[in-house]
Design a protein around this motif. Sequence first.
Motif, mmCIF file in Angstrom:
data_model
loop_
_atom_site.group_PDB
_atom_site.id
_atom_site.type_symbol
_atom_site.label_atom_id
_atom_site.label_comp_id
_atom_site.label_asym_id
_atom_site.label_seq_id
_atom_site.Cartn_x
_atom_site.Cartn_y
_atom_site.Cartn_z
ATOM 1 N N VAL A 74 0.863 -1.182 -0.062
ATOM 2 C CA VAL A 74 0.133 0.131 -0.083
ATOM 3 C C VAL A 74 0.862 1.099 -0.050
ATOM 4 O O VAL A 74 1.807 1.214 0.784
ATOM 5 C CB VAL A 74 -0.927 0.124 1.152
ATOM 6 N N GLN A 81 -3.569 5.225 3.914
ATOM 7 C CA GLN A 81 -3.398 4.691 5.236
ATOM 8 C C GLN A 81 -4.586 4.060 6.043
ATOM 9 O O GLN A 81 -4.713 2.977 6.325
ATOM 10 C CB GLN A 81 -2.687 5.518 6.083
ATOM 11 N N ALA A 84 -5.502 0.978 3.812
ATOM 12 C CA ALA A 84 -4.601 -0.084 4.477
ATOM 13 C C ALA A 84 -5.415 -0.859 5.729
ATOM 14 O O ALA A 84 -5.301 -2.070 5.868
ATOM 15 C CB ALA A 84 -3.193 0.310 4.952
ATOM 16 N N ARG A 88 -6.658 -4.496 5.831
ATOM 17 C CA ARG A 88 -6.446 -5.505 7.185
ATOM 18 C C ARG A 88 -7.805 -6.141 7.576
ATOM 19 O O ARG A 88 -7.546 -7.345 7.817
ATOM 20 C CB ARG A 88 -5.687 -4.849 8.031
ATOM 21 N N VAL A 99 -0.970 -7.194 4.391
ATOM 22 C CA VAL A 99 -0.830 -6.002 4.052
ATOM 23 C C VAL A 99 0.417 -5.324 4.353
ATOM 24 O O VAL A 99 0.639 -5.185 5.569
ATOM 25 C CB VAL A 99 -2.004 -5.222 4.540
ATOM 26 N N ASP A 101 1.724 -1.826 4.692
ATOM 27 C CA ASP A 101 1.455 -0.476 4.499
ATOM 28 C C ASP A 101 2.597 0.521 4.811
ATOM 29 O O ASP A 101 3.286 0.645 5.573
ATOM 30 C CB ASP A 101 0.467 -0.224 5.811
ATOM 31 N N HIS A 102 2.949 1.077 3.629
ATOM 32 C CA HIS A 102 3.912 2.250 3.319
ATOM 33 C C HIS A 102 3.577 3.469 3.079
ATOM 34 O O HIS A 102 4.028 4.378 2.453
ATOM 35 C CB HIS A 102 5.027 1.840 2.443
ATOM 36 N N SER A 103 2.121 3.689 3.686
ATOM 37 C CA SER A 103 1.717 4.875 3.325
ATOM 38 C C SER A 103 2.186 5.927 4.298
ATOM 39 O O SER A 103 2.876 5.659 5.383
ATOM 40 C CB SER A 103 0.074 4.984 3.729
ATOM 41 N N TYR A 256 -13.796 3.037 4.613
ATOM 42 C CA TYR A 256 -12.301 2.455 4.019
ATOM 43 C C TYR A 256 -12.519 1.007 3.869
ATOM 44 O O TYR A 256 -12.039 0.439 3.188
ATOM 45 C CB TYR A 256 -11.183 2.530 5.164
#
Length: 293
Positions: A74, A81, A84, A88, A99, A101-103, A256
């Motif tokens: 992500v 975020q 993500a 999840r 997942v 998450d690199h937001s 989300y």
Amino acid sequence: MCATVLFSALCTGANAQTPAPAAATGTSQSGSPAPAAAPAATAQAAPAASPDATSPPPAPVCHSSPGETGRILVIGDSQAQGLAGGLRWLYRTNRNMRVLDHSKISTGLVSVSFYNWPDEVHKLAATEHADVAVVMFGANDRPPVRVHGAVDPAQLANFTKIYSARVHDIMTTLKNAHIPVIWVGHPMVRDEEFSADMAILNTIFQDQAARNGAQFVPLWTAFSDNGHFSAYGEGVDGSKVRLRADDGVHLTPSGYQKAAKILEPLIACYQPDAAQKSKPAAPSAPAPSSATQ
């Protein structure tokens, strides 16, 4: 040089760290030809273009994860975020999905001085070895293209060239790393001018996805009520729930989750053994004639 002071931050970043607008007609960092930037005529039409593709994206060719776990990378801002978190939730009982998450909140593609996403994606593509990337930007990328509240065609064309080059860079970087891209469009927001700005970005995202083999997934219709902003809508269980946060821009956790559910059929293609699971069942043999008598 950029035409006006409105583009100072945008252009400084483009000149120093990402391809200049002209680079969009040359070659990418991988050496492959890059598509031409959107012409001025296309850019001028962007505000009037539909912010949402109403037809569903074409079904991708499934490439199941080679391992036991499907890895979803992500990338993006605070909207990513939240997405993500929705992903999840979606895979909370599926041990075969992970997942990544690199937001990063307060980031975007307009300014790279605080956080250079094209550079960061190059690093992530080389280290994460994801099966699919889910990308979402926009909340911090309002185009600086207005003069006294009206969109200036020349500034819009200039912005489109620079911003398209950055979107193109991210898409091709992931594609060259054999990571399929699902690019998520920004939903309608409460403020009408803000919404028009997000429509400009969605037009760019959709155009670049078509040019670079990515999938653009619109959220505009799913998070609006007959073309109008609404804080409430149908949740994943079919009941009416609050989908939008108080700021009129972000989504609630329920929102989300709904966005993640929209992505689920596409992400299914990159789960372990997804290609086999997606094959239609073989037709059953016809019943003996005596069975119908």
